[in-house]
Design a protein around this motif. Sequence first.
Motif, PDB file in Angstrom:
ATOM      1  N   ALA A 208       0.845  -1.206   0.000  1.00  0.00           N
ATOM      2  CA  ALA A 208       0.000   0.000   0.000  1.00  0.00           C
ATOM      3  C   ALA A 208       0.877   1.251   0.000  1.00  0.00           C
ATOM      4  CB  ALA A 208      -0.942  -0.015   1.203  1.00  0.00           C
ATOM      5  N   CYS A 209       1.931   1.252   0.815  1.00  0.00           N
ATOM      6  CA  CYS A 209       2.829   2.421   0.861  1.00  0.00           C
ATOM      7  C   CYS A 209       3.555   2.591  -0.470  1.00  0.00           C
ATOM      8  CB  CYS A 209       3.838   2.278   1.999  1.00  0.00           C
ATOM      9  SG  CYS A 209       3.090   2.471   3.626  1.00  0.00           S
ATOM     10  N   ARG A 210       3.993   1.486  -1.051  1.00  0.00           N
ATOM     11  CA  ARG A 210       4.669   1.537  -2.354  1.00  0.00           C
ATOM     12  C   ARG A 210       3.750   2.140  -3.416  1.00  0.00           C
ATOM     13  NH1 ARG A 210       4.819  -4.112  -5.100  1.00  0.00           N
ATOM     14  NH2 ARG A 210       2.658  -3.468  -5.300  1.00  0.00           N
ATOM     15  N   ASP A 211       2.495   1.651  -3.480  1.00  0.00           N
ATOM     16  CA  ASP A 211       1.552   2.106  -4.505  1.00  0.00           C
ATOM     17  C   ASP A 211       1.199   3.586  -4.320  1.00  0.00           C
ATOM     18  OD1 ASP A 211       1.598  -0.417  -5.566  1.00  0.00           O
ATOM     19  OD2 ASP A 211      -0.310  -1.068  -4.688  1.00  0.00           O
ATOM     20  N   VAL A 212       0.944   3.968  -3.071  1.00  0.00           N
ATOM     21  CA  VAL A 212       0.542   5.351  -2.826  1.00  0.00           C
ATOM     22  C   VAL A 212       1.689   6.313  -3.133  1.00  0.00           C
ATOM     23  CG1 VAL A 212      -0.052   6.990  -0.990  1.00  0.00           C
ATOM     24  CG2 VAL A 212      -1.318   4.877  -1.239  1.00  0.00           C
TER      25      VAL A 212
ATOM     26  N   ASP B 164       3.855  10.487  -6.554  1.00  0.00           N
ATOM     27  CA  ASP B 164       4.909  10.983  -7.443  1.00  0.00           C
ATOM     28  C   ASP B 164       4.385  11.283  -8.845  1.00  0.00           C
ATOM     29  OD1 ASP B 164       6.668  10.850  -5.379  1.00  0.00           O
ATOM     30  OD2 ASP B 164       7.692   9.017  -6.041  1.00  0.00           O
ATOM     31  N   LYS B 165       3.375  10.523  -9.278  1.00  0.00           N
ATOM     32  CA  LYS B 165       2.792  10.771 -10.603  1.00  0.00           C
ATOM     33  C   LYS B 165       1.797  11.923 -10.574  1.00  0.00           C
ATOM     34  CE  LYS B 165       3.003   6.196 -12.797  1.00  0.00           C
ATOM     35  NZ  LYS B 165       2.182   5.194 -13.514  1.00  0.00           N
ATOM     36  N   GLY B 166       1.574  12.473  -9.380  1.00  0.00           N
ATOM     37  CA  GLY B 166       0.619  13.575  -9.264  1.00  0.00           C
ATOM     38  C   GLY B 166      -0.825  13.128  -9.398  1.00  0.00           C
ATOM     39  N   LEU B 167      -1.084  11.855  -9.117  1.00  0.00           N
ATOM     40  CA  LEU B 167      -2.441  11.327  -9.272  1.00  0.00           C
ATOM     41  C   LEU B 167      -3.257  11.376  -7.984  1.00  0.00           C
ATOM     42  CD1 LEU B 167      -1.699   8.195 -11.500  1.00  0.00           C
ATOM     43  CD2 LEU B 167      -3.040  10.202 -12.158  1.00  0.00           C
ATOM     44  N   PHE B 168      -2.575  11.445  -6.853  1.00  0.00           N
ATOM     45  CA  PHE B 168      -3.291  11.333  -5.576  1.00  0.00           C
ATOM     46  C   PHE B 168      -2.447  11.921  -4.460  1.00  0.00           C
ATOM     47  CE2 PHE B 168      -4.322   8.798  -1.703  1.00  0.00           C
ATOM     48  CZ  PHE B 168      -5.653   9.165  -1.579  1.00  0.00           C
ATOM     49  N   ASP B 169      -3.074  12.701  -3.578  1.00  0.00           N
ATOM     50  CA  ASP B 169      -2.290  13.188  -2.432  1.00  0.00           C
ATOM     51  C   ASP B 169      -3.083  13.092  -1.130  1.00  0.00           C
ATOM     52  OD1 ASP B 169      -4.080  15.170  -2.830  1.00  0.00           O
ATOM     53  OD2 ASP B 169      -2.624  16.774  -3.126  1.00  0.00           O
ATOM     54  N   GLY B 170      -3.908  12.050  -1.049  1.00  0.00           N
ATOM     55  CA  GLY B 170      -4.656  11.814   0.179  1.00  0.00           C
ATOM     56  C   GLY B 170      -4.098  10.623   0.937  1.00  0.00           C
ATOM     57  N   ARG B 171      -4.933  10.058   1.798  1.00  0.00           N
ATOM     58  CA  ARG B 171      -4.467   8.964   2.648  1.00  0.00           C
ATOM     59  C   ARG B 171      -4.927   7.602   2.140  1.00  0.00           C
ATOM     60  NH1 ARG B 171      -2.882  10.904   7.908  1.00  0.00           N
ATOM     61  NH2 ARG B 171      -3.344  13.120   8.015  1.00  0.00           N
ATOM     62  N   VAL B 172      -4.098   6.609   2.377  1.00  0.00           N
ATOM     63  CA  VAL B 172      -4.505   5.231   2.151  1.00  0.00           C
ATOM     64  C   VAL B 172      -4.793   4.616   3.526  1.00  0.00           C
ATOM     65  CG1 VAL B 172      -2.136   4.290   2.136  1.00  0.00           C
ATOM     66  CG2 VAL B 172      -3.992   3.019   1.049  1.00  0.00           C
TER      67      VAL B 172
ATOM     68  N   ILE C 209       8.700   0.753   7.315  1.00  0.00           N
ATOM     69  CA  ILE C 209       8.054   0.604   6.001  1.00  0.00           C
ATOM     70  C   ILE C 209       7.869   1.977   5.341  1.00  0.00           C
ATOM     71  CG2 ILE C 209       5.932  -0.127   4.825  1.00  0.00           C
ATOM     72  CD1 ILE C 209       5.733  -2.405   6.899  1.00  0.00           C
ATOM     73  N   LEU C 210       7.457   2.964   6.128  1.00  0.00           N
ATOM     74  CA  LEU C 210       7.291   4.321   5.574  1.00  0.00           C
ATOM     75  C   LEU C 210       8.624   4.843   5.045  1.00  0.00           C
ATOM     76  CD1 LEU C 210       4.894   5.833   8.277  1.00  0.00           C
ATOM     77  CD2 LEU C 210       4.317   5.448   5.875  1.00  0.00           C
ATOM     78  N   GLN C 211       9.689   4.615   5.823  1.00  0.00           N
ATOM     79  CA  GLN C 211      11.023   5.072   5.406  1.00  0.00           C
ATOM     80  C   GLN C 211      11.479   4.366   4.138  1.00  0.00           C
ATOM     81  OE1 GLN C 211      13.543   4.577   8.854  1.00  0.00           O
ATOM     82  NE2 GLN C 211      12.476   6.249   9.914  1.00  0.00           N
TER      83      GLN C 211
ATOM     84  N   PHE D  61       0.383  10.286   4.909  1.00  0.00           N
ATOM     85  CA  PHE D  61      -0.414   9.612   3.882  1.00  0.00           C
ATOM     86  C   PHE D  61      -1.024   8.292   4.352  1.00  0.00           C
ATOM     87  CE2 PHE D  61       2.431  12.457   1.641  1.00  0.00           C
ATOM     88  CZ  PHE D  61       1.520  13.158   0.876  1.00  0.00           C
ATOM     89  N   LEU D  62      -0.815   7.984   5.618  1.00  0.00           N
ATOM     90  CA  LEU D  62      -1.298   6.700   6.127  1.00  0.00           C
ATOM     91  C   LEU D  62      -2.433   6.876   7.132  1.00  0.00           C
ATOM     92  CD1 LEU D  62      -0.851   3.619   6.112  1.00  0.00           C
ATOM     93  CD2 LEU D  62       0.813   3.945   7.961  1.00  0.00           C
ATOM     94  N   GLU D  63      -3.424   5.998   6.995  1.00  0.00           N
ATOM     95  CA  GLU D  63      -4.490   5.898   7.983  1.00  0.00           C
ATOM     96  C   GLU D  63      -4.584   4.422   8.363  1.00  0.00           C
ATOM     97  OE1 GLU D  63      -8.140   7.715   6.752  1.00  0.00           O
ATOM     98  OE2 GLU D  63      -9.227   7.026   8.516  1.00  0.00           O
ATOM     99  N   LEU D  64      -4.845   4.140   9.620  1.00  0.00           N
ATOM    100  CA  LEU D  64      -4.983   2.752  10.046  1.00  0.00           C
ATOM    101  C   LEU D  64      -6.409   2.527  10.539  1.00  0.00           C
ATOM    102  CD1 LEU D  64      -1.569   2.401  11.929  1.00  0.00           C
ATOM    103  CD2 LEU D  64      -2.158   1.437   9.686  1.00  0.00           C
ATOM    104  N   GLU D  65      -7.009   1.431  10.095  1.00  0.00           N
ATOM    105  CA  GLU D  65      -8.360   1.076  10.541  1.00  0.00           C
ATOM    106  C   GLU D  65      -8.261  -0.026  11.591  1.00  0.00           C
ATOM    107  OE1 GLU D  65     -11.097   0.240   7.355  1.00  0.00           O
ATOM    108  OE2 GLU D  65     -10.700   2.161   6.360  1.00  0.00           O
ATOM    109  N   ILE D  66      -8.817   0.270  12.759  1.00  0.00           N
ATOM    110  CA  ILE D  66      -8.828  -0.740  13.818  1.00  0.00           C
ATOM    111  C   ILE D  66     -10.267  -0.960  14.267  1.00  0.00           C
ATOM    112  CG2 ILE D  66      -6.463  -0.362  14.654  1.00  0.00           C
ATOM    113  CD1 ILE D  66      -7.465   1.629  16.581  1.00  0.00           C
ATOM    114  N   THR D  67     -10.518  -2.079  14.895  1.00  0.00           N
ATOM    115  CA  THR D  67     -11.893  -2.367  15.322  1.00  0.00           C
ATOM    116  C   THR D  67     -12.040  -2.170  16.833  1.00  0.00           C
ATOM    117  OG1 THR D  67     -11.439  -4.705  15.632  1.00  0.00           O
ATOM    118  CG2 THR D  67     -12.233  -4.050  13.461  1.00  0.00           C
TER     119      THR D  67
END
Length: 289
Positions: free
Chosen positions: A98-102, A107-115, A136-138, A146-152
């Motif tokens: 997910a970090c790699r894709d985002v 970098d392609k200027g396609l998205f600047d929100g959170r995954v 992983i971020l580094q 750019f990261l959001e975590l979903e927990i229950t």
Amino acid sequence: YHAKEQGNRYLFFNDTMNKQAVKRLQIENLMRYGLKEDQFCVFYQPKMNLKTGELMGMEALVRFITPKKGLISPVQFIPIAEETGQIIEIGEVVLDKACRDVKKWLDKGLFDGRVAVNLSAKQFSLPDLTHRIDKILQKHNLPSYFLELEITEGTVMDDPKDAINIMKALSARGIHLAMDDFGTGYSSLALLKEFPLNTLKIDKAFIDDIGSKRGRNMVDSIVTIAHNLDLDVVAEGVEYSEQIDILNELNCEILQGYHYSKPLSAEQFETFLEKQKGVGKSKLSLVNL
Ligand code: C2E
Ligand code: MG
Ligand code: MG
Ligand code: MG
């Protein structure tokens, strides 16, 4: 006769248990092999702004594609991976991809929100969780913003005091936190305000029931709680435009569901992003006219 019947029942019961155990073991083995062979990939489902139609972010959802059995649903393998502990390795693969894709889309200027990445209870309670995430971020040179975590609810209610500290450590890095499947677990309202959350995600079960008066009132209440705590609120599993109309009336601003898009492969999602960008551009050029 009675004894024999009992005997048969015993055998039948035993056989069912046996089949389940075999199936479980089979999936466990498939996962072990799948991890080695890189058979886990990540799909993305957009989260849309109801009012503007803008892309707000996306949820990363793991997909397990085996050569022999095809696609195995997360509903089938995640609970087993939780039990065996394989979820830790699977979770890292998801976070890594997910970090790699985002980063690529950024970098392609396609998205600047959170995954948004789902974090299992086992991952959440790892003593070196923050270190693992930092690494992983580094690795991808992706800012934590750019990261959001979903927990229950189950994850944080196990040991709320400990959970608050872990959440604070994540939050201090600029990582956003969402409470997933809200309303289906057993979290306490008293604690909800103590958790450093950014988002509540209303479970699909409530959205399914939004057409009934009581169902609508439930969603209304959850949206109100979220807003009173200054949290964003996301409706999960939105399938019908009738649901969108009601969610609009209830001021639920972010929607996720098949109505907008099913989870897409990274390649398909990139096409989705390109189209979205096109929409944004044409809007801008209209304004410029
Ligand atoms: P979740 O986190 O609540 O994710 C939402 C699920 O609802 C996803 O199912 C998504 O495909 C599905 N969904 C979204 N919109 C609709 C809709 O309009 N209609 C219907 N019928 N379904 C919709 P999926 O991908 O099968 O994942 C199921 C669950 O497995 C997730 O629920 C999450 O709890 C878990 N999961 C998925 N990926 C991961 C992961 O990478 N790590 C962990 N720990 N759990 C994951
Ligand atoms: Mg989720
Ligand atoms: Mg959910
Ligand atoms: Mg759900």
